[in-house]
Design a protein around this motif. Structure first.
Motif, PDB file in Angstrom:
ATOM      1  N   VAL A   1      23.549  10.117   8.342  1.00 38.29           N
ATOM      2  CA  VAL A   1      22.231  10.675   8.631  1.00 38.29           C
ATOM      3  C   VAL A   1      21.450   9.650   9.444  1.00 38.29           C
ATOM      4  N   ILE A   2      20.781  10.143  10.485  1.00 35.17           N
ATOM      5  CA  ILE A   2      19.959   9.283  11.328  1.00 35.17           C
ATOM      6  C   ILE A   2      18.672  10.042  11.671  1.00 35.17           C
ATOM      7  N   ALA A   3      17.737   9.344  12.280  1.00 38.28           N
ATOM      8  CA  ALA A   3      16.552  10.007  12.821  1.00 38.28           C
ATOM      9  C   ALA A   3      16.999  10.945  13.927  1.00 38.28           C
ATOM     10  N   ILE A   4      16.334  12.058  14.066  1.00 39.13           N
ATOM     11  CA  ILE A   4      16.732  13.076  15.040  1.00 39.13           C
ATOM     12  C   ILE A   4      16.668  12.546  16.472  1.00 39.13           C
TER      13      ILE A   4
ATOM     14  N   ALA B   1      19.011  14.058  11.616  1.00 38.07           N
ATOM     15  CA  ALA B   1      20.264  14.655  12.094  1.00 38.07           C
ATOM     16  C   ALA B   1      21.370  14.211  11.142  1.00 38.07           C
ATOM     17  N   TRP B   2      22.149  15.163  10.673  1.00 39.60           N
ATOM     18  CA  TRP B   2      23.276  14.903   9.780  1.00 39.60           C
ATOM     19  C   TRP B   2      24.568  15.235  10.514  1.00 39.60           C
ATOM     20  N   ALA B   3      25.554  14.379  10.403  1.00 43.71           N
ATOM     21  CA  ALA B   3      26.869  14.648  10.985  1.00 43.71           C
ATOM     22  C   ALA B   3      27.927  14.409   9.919  1.00 43.71           C
ATOM     23  N   GLN B   4      28.958  15.234   9.974  1.00 43.44           N
ATOM     24  CA  GLN B   4      30.094  15.068   9.086  1.00 43.44           C
ATOM     25  C   GLN B   4      31.329  15.033   9.970  1.00 43.44           C
ATOM     26  N   GLY B   5      32.203  14.067   9.741  1.00 44.77           N
ATOM     27  CA  GLY B   5      33.323  13.904  10.650  1.00 44.77           C
ATOM     28  C   GLY B   5      34.664  13.739   9.978  1.00 44.77           C
ATOM     29  N   THR B   6      35.703  13.955  10.773  1.00 41.11           N
ATOM     30  CA  THR B   6      37.074  13.676  10.357  1.00 41.11           C
ATOM     31  C   THR B   6      37.717  12.831  11.452  1.00 41.11           C
ATOM     32  N   GLN B   7      38.597  11.967  11.049  1.00 38.50           N
ATOM     33  CA  GLN B   7      39.318  11.134  12.006  1.00 38.50           C
ATOM     34  C   GLN B   7      40.797  11.202  11.646  1.00 38.50           C
TER      35      GLN B   7
ATOM     36  N   MET C   1      39.713  13.694  16.378  1.00 41.99           N
ATOM     37  CA  MET C   1      38.403  13.524  15.800  1.00 41.99           C
ATOM     38  C   MET C   1      37.603  14.794  15.979  1.00 41.99           C
ATOM     39  N   GLY C   2      36.729  15.053  15.051  1.00 39.34           N
ATOM     40  CA  GLY C   2      35.842  16.187  15.148  1.00 39.34           C
ATOM     41  C   GLY C   2      34.601  15.939  14.321  1.00 39.34           C
ATOM     42  N   PHE C   3      33.491  16.488  14.775  1.00 40.15           N
ATOM     43  CA  PHE C   3      32.222  16.279  14.094  1.00 40.15           C
ATOM     44  C   PHE C   3      31.449  17.587  14.013  1.00 40.15           C
ATOM     45  N   ALA C   4      30.871  17.844  12.845  1.00 34.21           N
ATOM     46  CA  ALA C   4      29.955  18.961  12.659  1.00 34.21           C
ATOM     47  C   ALA C   4      28.551  18.354  12.575  1.00 34.21           C
ATOM     48  N   LEU C   5      27.574  19.038  13.147  1.00 41.06           N
ATOM     49  CA  LEU C   5      26.213  18.509  13.217  1.00 41.06           C
ATOM     50  C   LEU C   5      25.215  19.510  12.655  1.00 41.06           C
ATOM     51  N   TRP C   6      24.290  19.011  11.851  1.00 42.80           N
ATOM     52  CA  TRP C   6      23.180  19.800  11.327  1.00 42.80           C
ATOM     53  C   TRP C   6      21.890  19.082  11.691  1.00 42.80           C
ATOM     54  N   LEU C   7      20.864  19.840  12.065  1.00 41.89           N
ATOM     55  CA  LEU C   7      19.559  19.267  12.406  1.00 41.89           C
ATOM     56  C   LEU C   7      18.523  19.711  11.388  1.00 41.89           C
ATOM     57  N   ASP C   8      17.919  18.743  10.735  1.00 38.48           N
ATOM     58  CA  ASP C   8      16.848  18.984   9.770  1.00 38.48           C
ATOM     59  C   ASP C   8      15.537  18.723  10.497  1.00 38.48           C
TER      60      ASP C   8
ATOM     61  N   GLN D   1      29.444  10.078   1.106  1.00 40.13           N
ATOM     62  CA  GLN D   1      28.235  10.846   1.413  1.00 40.13           C
ATOM     63  C   GLN D   1      28.611  12.196   2.004  1.00 40.13           C
ATOM     64  N   SER D   2      27.824  13.217   1.688  1.00 39.61           N
ATOM     65  CA  SER D   2      28.033  14.535   2.293  1.00 39.61           C
ATOM     66  C   SER D   2      26.676  15.127   2.668  1.00 39.61           C
TER      67      SER D   2
END
Length: 85
Positions: free
Chosen positions: A29-32, A14-20, A1-8, A45-46
């Motif tokens: 996307v969630i509240a920061i 907070a946006w995360a994109q993952g692979t499993q 598993m791996g996740f990339a994170l971006w903060l708006d 979603q991307s």
């Protein structure tokens, strides 16, 4: 598993994109101030392209992402690597 994170920070998201197991999980996307859960991820979603300079880092698990969000260290803005855009 791996996740990339971006903060708006502007929109407090907070946006995360993952692979499993090498399969894309999509993005979430969630509240920061929130915490990610596996069910938050939608495969269709991307992350928005406007966040490419708000990349916060790569993480090995969702718990690491959530721990990072809880600790909220001062971040320097950087671009996301080309292979996660």
């Amino acid at each position: 598993m791996g996740f990339a994170l971006w903060l708006d920070n502007e929109n407090r998201l907070a946006w995360a994109q993952g692979t499993q197991e090498y399969r894309p999980m999509g993005a979430a996307v969630i509240a920061i101030t929130g915490q990610f859960r596996h069910r938050d991820f939608l495969q269709r979603q991307s992350c928005p392209p406007r966040l490419k300079k708000s990349f916060a880092g790569f993480f090995g698990s969702l718990e690491e992402v959530n721990q990072f969000l809880r600790s909220r260290p001062k971040l320097r803005r950087r671009s996301a690597p080309a292979y996660v855009r």
